[in-house]
Scaffold this motif. Structure first.
Motif, short mmCIF file in Angstrom:
data_model
loop_
_atom_site.label_atom_id
_atom_site.label_comp_id
_atom_site.label_asym_id
_atom_site.label_seq_id
_atom_site.Cartn_x
_atom_site.Cartn_y
_atom_site.Cartn_z
N TRP A 1 -5.84 4.22 0.21
CA TRP A 1 -5.75 2.75 0.13
C TRP A 1 -6.55 2.19 1.29
O TRP A 1 -6.42 2.62 2.42
CB TRP A 1 -4.30 2.30 0.22
CG TRP A 1 -4.11 0.81 0.10
CD1 TRP A 1 -4.40 -0.14 1.03
CD2 TRP A 1 -3.58 0.10 -1.04
NE1 TRP A 1 -4.09 -1.38 0.57
CE2 TRP A 1 -3.58 -1.28 -0.69
CE3 TRP A 1 -3.11 0.48 -2.29
CZ2 TRP A 1 -3.10 -2.26 -1.57
CZ3 TRP A 1 -2.64 -0.50 -3.15
CH2 TRP A 1 -2.64 -1.85 -2.81
N ASP B 1 -8.92 -2.57 -1.01
CA ASP B 1 -7.74 -2.81 -1.84
C ASP B 1 -6.95 -4.03 -1.39
O ASP B 1 -6.30 -4.68 -2.21
CB ASP B 1 -6.82 -1.58 -1.81
CG ASP B 1 -7.47 -0.36 -2.43
OD1 ASP B 1 -7.76 -0.40 -3.64
OD2 ASP B 1 -7.72 0.63 -1.71
N ILE C 1 -3.58 5.51 4.21
CA ILE C 1 -3.99 4.11 4.31
C ILE C 1 -5.03 4.03 5.42
O ILE C 1 -4.78 4.44 6.56
CB ILE C 1 -2.80 3.19 4.65
CG1 ILE C 1 -1.72 3.27 3.58
CG2 ILE C 1 -3.27 1.75 4.81
CD1 ILE C 1 -0.44 2.53 3.96
N ALA D 1 0.82 -1.20 0.00
CA ALA D 1 0.00 0.00 0.00
C ALA D 1 0.86 1.26 0.00
O ALA D 1 0.65 2.17 -0.81
CB ALA D 1 -0.93 0.00 1.22
#
Length: 451
Positions: A254, A281, A225, A152
């Motif tokens: 992400w 993801d 993230i 990521a």
């Protein structure tokens, strides 16, 4: 006697002892007695100058260590969401040990490469995840989370034109991480190892069930993230993916899901609990929990197969392999064929068998909660999955009941904290656990509360 005969006899004796242990599972205490634990001290000696015969090594291992094992492979172990091992998975492990393959690539083991590739495809099918996803079979959910989060960060930085492989993190744009207030410790461990300082994590507030509150989700951007959960460790609850993930997607963030045990609900009649999780993801899940495989069989699943393969690539001049070779999807270069047990479990259960097993545990959890409520316990969660979070009339009584239950040897479960106060957590995930075992647990707890 030649060495081949000696080896065969030793392996036959190991099989005999293992089967004897297996036969004793129904009557084995859930936690070993103090005498068995004390006997382990006899193993505390210096390494011998002269090697001990292999048969004697095996005898000591079984006679001394076997009685001190926890019966997590039995029907009355209710701690830590630990499943038993399905017969097909256990048999597969024995065969894989005989194969002794370095399961890094097709060249090292065509059999392992093929079986793990099929197992990865099957996992995506039963969990309803994108079929194009890469699936790496790693040692643990921690290691697999580390792999996914590495991919990521690398991908987010690449979108900004940053060469992570060449330039590392010095001077790189900062990638922020948003985690749930009830984030599991293994996710935090992976983040810490990767250099995301614990003081720099952004914490998303949760509701009374331990789910991230969409209305209080911190701001996200294309250098973020977002880590969510499928199966909160105490309550078994799911973050509202259908509301949260579109927000993350719109911001370019992400989206990673820690689904060590809860992601398997996607294979059950309660799949709606994880609605929208397929939009993420990356995901991590574990086989030894609800799939009931041996340990050392977790999965890193990444929608962008190239992102995971590029982050984990370990090709060398003497050992190149395909993009989807397991050495290019996991942390390990030399590795055992841990995905074969996953394949064996799914092959033996099939879709229907997997659904029936998970459905049964969810039903049993609900029935256990009802019995405990009727007996005067506080059940602190909604029991939507396989977790029953329990408290007695006081913190002292809660602790005393747990200790008495553990001391009985009949069952085992562990302590936890919920909203700052002691509780205990009952997890149902073993394929061996029958309705009678659940009734025995509730009967014991009701008796201890009355006593």
């Amino acid at each position: 006697m030649n060495h081949d005969n000696e080896e065969r006899q030793l392996l036959a004796e190991a099989d005999r002892r293992a089967l004897h242990y297996f036969d004793g599972i129904p009557g084995r205490p859930a936690f070993p007695p103090a005498s068995a634990i004390a006997a382990l001290q006899s193993l505390e000696h210096d390494i011998p100058a002269q090697g001990i015969p292999a048969s004697e090594v095996l005898r000591r291992l079984d006679d001394i260590a076997s009685p001190a094992t926890v019966a997590s492979n039995g029907p009355r172990y209710f701690g830590f969401v630990i499943g038993a091992t399905l017969p097909a998975a256990a048999a597969a492990e024995r065969l894989v040990l005989a194969w002794d393959q370095c399961a890094s690539s097709f060249d090292n083991s065509p059999a392992a490469d093929t079986l793990e590739r099929i197992a990865g495809r099957w996992v995506c099918e039963v969990l309803g995840l994108p079929p194009e996803s890469a699936v790496g079979f790693g040692t643990s959910a921690t290691a697999c989370t580390l792999a996914c989060l590495s991919a990521a960060r690398r991908k987010l930085l690449a979108r900004k034109g940053w060469d992570f492989d060449g330039d590392g993190l010095v001077g790189a744009p900062e990638v922020r991480v948003v985690v749930s207030a009830s984030c599991h410790i293994t996710v935090k461990k992976a983040l810490r190892i990767l250099g995301f300082g614990m003081n720099r994590l952004i914490v998303a507030p949760t509701d009374v069930h331990g789910r991230v509150d969409p209305q209080q989700l911190p701001p996200l951007d294309d250098l973020t993230i977002l880590c969510l959960q499928a199966g909160e460790v105490n309550t078994g609850e799911f973050d509202p993916f259908a509301e949260l993930i579109p927000k993350a997607k719109a911001a370019g963030a992400w989206m990673h899901v820690d689904g060590a045990f809860g992601l398997w609900a996607r294979a059950s009649s309660s799949a709606h609990l994880a609605e929208g999780v397929e939009l993420a993801d990356s995901w991590t899940t574990d086989g030894h929990k609800w799939l009931n495989t041996p340990y050392d069989g977790a999965m890193a699943i990444c929608r962008d197969a190239d992102a995971l393969a590029n982050a984990m690539n370990s090709d060398a001049a003497y050992a190149t392999a395909s993009r989807d070779a397991q050495k290019n999807l996991t942390l390990e270069f030399s590795r055992r064929a841990r995905g074969v047990a996953i394949w064996a479990a799914l092959a033996s259960l099939g879709r229907d068998g997997l659904r029936e097993m998970i459905d049964r545990h969810i039903r049993q959890a609900g029935e256990l909660a009802e019995a405990l409520r009727a007996g005067g316990y506080q059940v602190l969660n909604r029991v939507v999955l396989n977790q029953v979070l329990v408290r007695a009339d006081s913190d002292q009584q809660t602790q005393a009941i747990r200790e008495a239950a553990q001391a009985s040897g009949e069952v085992w479960f562990g302590p936890t904290l919920w909203q700052g106060r002691p509780a205990f957590r009952l997890s149902l995930s073993s394929w061996r656990t029958a309705d009678a075992d659940v009734r025995a647990l509730s009967d014991l707890l009701l008796h201890l509360k009355r006593a």
